[in-house]
Design an enzyme around this catalytic site. Structure first.
Site, PDB file in Angstrom:
ATOM      1  N   LYS A   8      39.888  54.586  36.459  1.00 43.44           N
ATOM      2  CA  LYS A   8      39.209  53.612  37.314  1.00 43.44           C
ATOM      3  C   LYS A   8      38.873  54.307  38.625  1.00 43.44           C
ATOM      4  O   LYS A   8      39.768  54.764  39.342  1.00 43.44           O
ATOM      5  CB  LYS A   8      40.089  52.390  37.552  1.00 43.44           C
ATOM      6  CG  LYS A   8      39.445  51.323  38.430  1.00 43.44           C
ATOM      7  CD  LYS A   8      40.374  50.142  38.672  1.00 43.44           C
ATOM      8  CE  LYS A   8      40.579  49.342  37.416  1.00 43.44           C
ATOM      9  NZ  LYS A   8      41.360  48.091  37.699  1.00 43.44           N
ATOM     10  N   ASP A  48      46.263  37.236  37.126  1.00 47.25           N
ATOM     11  CA  ASP A  48      44.884  37.209  36.637  1.00 47.25           C
ATOM     12  C   ASP A  48      44.843  37.417  35.121  1.00 47.25           C
ATOM     13  O   ASP A  48      44.064  38.234  34.618  1.00 47.25           O
ATOM     14  CB  ASP A  48      44.032  38.265  37.350  1.00 47.25           C
ATOM     15  CG  ASP A  48      42.535  37.949  37.293  1.00 47.25           C
ATOM     16  OD1 ASP A  48      42.177  36.786  37.031  1.00 47.25           O
ATOM     17  OD2 ASP A  48      41.724  38.862  37.506  1.00 47.25           O
TER      18      ASP A  48
END
Length: 330
Positions: free
Chosen positions: A43, A132
């Protein structure tokens, strides 16, 4: 002759191959890890202010090792580029599987829920609340028509459960529809909020319909999972299972043994390899020059600089900044 990799290694370690995704924090790439000599997911943090950098700090601090959790195993910095490295999962997400297949068989969903609750039990035991949980953050190994293998990822908004008093921020943190009512109201993070989201995810997989933005979960078709899903998605947190382990116990009582195969449906959902071959083969004989990872962390001054950047951005919400410094200094 093999194609030449597009750019030099980041921090002397990660050679970016091709972009495989994007999100709020930046882009996700398949990359060759020169140290481990394998392809990993990296990422790459996009243009970042102190707040985004603090989310990165929070995510890289999560080091849960579990078959159904995908957490960062290293990070690196190279000038203004900052990256997180984690295992490469090739089968896409539950969101992409839903888009391909629509509603999923009940036994398939039971296996997914079993694995997700196992992941949450490990995450909560480490003192972390994910905040989340949703189909897009549940990644799948490419198992074809065999038993699914789910991995919970993306800890960018995760919080330390023990630091409840430090994590009060204005507004809700999470994704509309998957947040428990108290989470949507801005209450401090609690493991029960992840259990609520797990129930909403299972309802979505069964019905093929996402939750409404107002927080109303989809209505499931009749089946053995309904009593557990009703408990997980109870608006009153006191009516939910006390823990992920307690929810697993209810799942066992519903007739879903650990490691159970699924059998519903004339045609099984197929989890395909969504990445395909990389654009170039593994670099032969490549070796790292320098690295920044858990084994070779940056110096104390650099760690405190990151923490203070978070403090400067968050201002009055100093608790999160303190938590960020704690994570870095640990």
């Amino acid at each position: 002759m093999s194609p030449v990799p597009p750019i030099p290694p980041l921090a002397g370690r990660y050679v970016l191959a091709d972009q495989v995704g994007a999100g709020g924090m930046g882009s996700v790439w398949r990359a060759w890890d020169l140290r481990q000599e394998r392809f990993v997911a990296v990422k790459v943090l996009g243009q970042h202010d102190a707040s985004l950098l603090l989310r990165f700090v929070r995510e890289q601090s999560v080091r849960v090792r579990h078959p159904h959790v995908i957490a960062p195993h290293g990070w690196a910095a190279d000038d203004d580029l900052v990256v997180l490295a984690m295992d490469l999962v090739r089968g896409g997400s539950l969101q992409s599987l839903l888009e391909t297949h629509g509603p999923l068989p009940a036994d398939f969903v039971a296996v997914v829920l079993d694995q997700l609750l196992q992941a949450l039990a490990a995450v909560h035991a480490a003192g972390v609340v994910h905040r989340d949980v949703k189909p897009a953050n549940l990644l799948l190994d490419a198992t074809g028509s065999a038993r699914p293998h789910v991995r919970l990822g993306d800890f960018g908004v995760a919080a330390l459960a023990e630091d409840v008093r430090l994590t009060r921020t204005p507004g809700a943190v999470g994704t509309d529809g998957y947040m428990a009512p108290e989470q949507a109201a801005g209450e401090p993070p609690d493991p029960g909020q992840d259990l609520y989201a797990a129930g909403v995810v299972a309802l979505q997989l069964l019905s093929g319909r996402p939750p409404t933005r107002s927080g109303q979960p989809p209505t499931p078709p009749p089946g053995r999972l309904v009593p557990l899903l009703d408990a997980l998605t109870a608006h009153d947190p006191r009516r939910r299972p006390a823990s992920a382990a307690a929810a697993l116990g209810l799942l066992r009582r519903a007739g879903v043994p650990s490691g159970a195969p699924w059998r519903d449906g004339p045609r099984p959902p197929v989890v395909v390899d969504r990445l395909g071959p990389p654009p170039w083969p593994a670099p032969p004989g490549a070796r790292p020059v320098s690295t920044l990872s858990r084994d070779h962390p940056p110096g104390r001054a650099h760690r405190w600089a990151l923490g203070l950047a978070g403090a400067g951005c968050l201002g009055g919400a100093g608790g999160l900044a303190v938590a960020g410094v704690r994570l870095l200094a640990g």
